[in-house]
Write an enzyme that holds these catalytic residues in place. Structure first.
Site, PDB file in Angstrom:
ATOM      1  N   GLU A 183      21.429  77.507  73.618  1.00 57.32           N
ATOM      2  CA  GLU A 183      20.828  77.392  74.961  1.00 57.32           C
ATOM      3  C   GLU A 183      21.777  76.805  75.993  1.00 57.32           C
ATOM      4  O   GLU A 183      21.346  76.086  76.907  1.00 57.32           O
ATOM      5  CB  GLU A 183      19.526  76.590  74.882  1.00 57.32           C
ATOM      6  CG  GLU A 183      18.466  77.254  74.030  1.00 57.32           C
ATOM      7  CD  GLU A 183      17.176  76.470  73.935  1.00 57.32           C
ATOM      8  OE1 GLU A 183      17.100  75.358  74.515  1.00 57.32           O
ATOM      9  OE2 GLU A 183      16.237  76.946  73.266  1.00 57.32           O
ATOM     10  N   GLU A 278      14.465  81.894  68.618  1.00 57.46           N
ATOM     11  CA  GLU A 278      13.434  80.863  68.498  1.00 57.46           C
ATOM     12  C   GLU A 278      12.152  81.405  69.129  1.00 57.46           C
ATOM     13  O   GLU A 278      12.193  82.216  70.057  1.00 57.46           O
ATOM     14  CB  GLU A 278      13.819  79.579  69.239  1.00 57.46           C
ATOM     15  CG  GLU A 278      15.003  78.835  68.675  1.00 57.46           C
ATOM     16  CD  GLU A 278      15.275  77.531  69.432  1.00 57.46           C
ATOM     17  OE1 GLU A 278      14.379  77.064  70.179  1.00 57.46           O
ATOM     18  OE2 GLU A 278      16.385  76.997  69.299  1.00 57.46           O
TER      19      GLU A 278
END
Length: 288
Positions: A183, A278
């Protein structure tokens, strides 16, 4: 389609009109194992009365167009879980075994380069890879310290960490995918995200890392338009053409079924492979 990690060039002569406009099988012997593999180029090989040069590749994890292939050349659809090794080191081996026993073919493992958390050592990474191999699961390794950061310094720290691990990574290209930085780039800004990753990918390849690379989209992994708008330029920065993308689907990227479908389709439509790295049923801003 030839996917894979290390390219070599061979030359051969075609003097048979029967082969004109047809696929020509090639058998290549891997000198490290004496194992022969039959390869067929995706492109047509046309008749030339002289030596023609084509590229062939060693098999490892790789991608071609929107499909990821395993080390045996079979399409590979990832199915697995995330394992938070960096924070719960004593549970990693048991977690890998448990995931495999429930049918996972992939585990994504949280590591640390030392910027935010305790650095995951070379020996730890070696053990993790061995546990994955023992349980026949592919290992996606990710550095978590740059999460949400827009700093190129944090991204470069992750790159330098992977370079430290180069020999270990290259010895396990059939099992290990390098998810460069979890991320990285929290802001919803695809252009700056792309520039950072183009540089990171080139640094990794220039250092000699040959694994399949994975890039999380911008916006804490929840801005998949960064892939749609800039993913192709990031992919093209890889001299090996062996990069895939990941979306983290929570309340923004995975808010409803149409959003999920559109985000996946938008990535595939530009000709790059994508996975959902995710997801969860709830997140900070509500239901997913």
């Amino acid at each position: 389609c030839l996917t894979l990690i290390m390219s070599h060039t061979i030359s051969f002569a075609i003097h048979d009109d029967d082969k004109k406009g047809k696929d020509v099988p090639i058998v290549v012997t891997d000198k490290t194992t004496d194992h022969q593999r039959s390869l067929t180029p995706e492109i047509k090989v046309y008749y030339f009365p002289y030596y023609e040069t084509v590229e062939v590749h060693h098999y490892g994890l790789g991608e071609c167009s929107i499909t990821v292939y395993d080390a045996n050349g079979n399409p590979f659809e990832m199915r697995g879980v995330n394992i938070a090794h960096a924070w719960y080191t004593s549970y990693t081996e048991e977690s890998i075994k448990g995931a495999a026993s429930l049918g996972a073919n992939t585990v994504r493992i949280v590591l640390s380069d030392g910027e935010q958390y305790t650095k995951t050592t070379y020996s730890e990474v070696s053990n993790i890879i061995d546990w994955c191999k023992e349980n026949s699961v592919v290992c996606v390794l990710e550095v978590h310290d740059a999460t949400g950061s827009d700093s190129t310094s944090s991204l470069n720290n992750a790159v330098n960490y992977w370079i430290e691990m180069k020999d270990l990574l290259n010895a396990n290209t059939e099992y290990v995918i390098v998810n460069i930085a979890n991320e990285w780039y929290g802001t919803w800004n695809g252009s700056a995200w792309a520039e950072g990753y183009k540089s990171a990918i080139q640094s990794l390849r220039n250092a000699g890392i040959n694994n399949l690379l994975m890039v999380d989209c911008a916006g804490w992994g929840q801005y998949p338009d960064s892939i749609k708008d800039y993913g192709k330029s990031v992919f093209n920065a890889d001299s090996q053409g062996n990069t895939m993308f990941s979306i983290h689907m929570y309340e923004y990227a995975g808010g409803d079924s149409s959003t999920v479908k559109n985000n996946i389709d938008n990535a595939l439509n530009i000709g790059v492979p994508v996975m959902i790295g995710e997801f969860g049923c709830k997140h900070t801003d509500g239901d997913v």
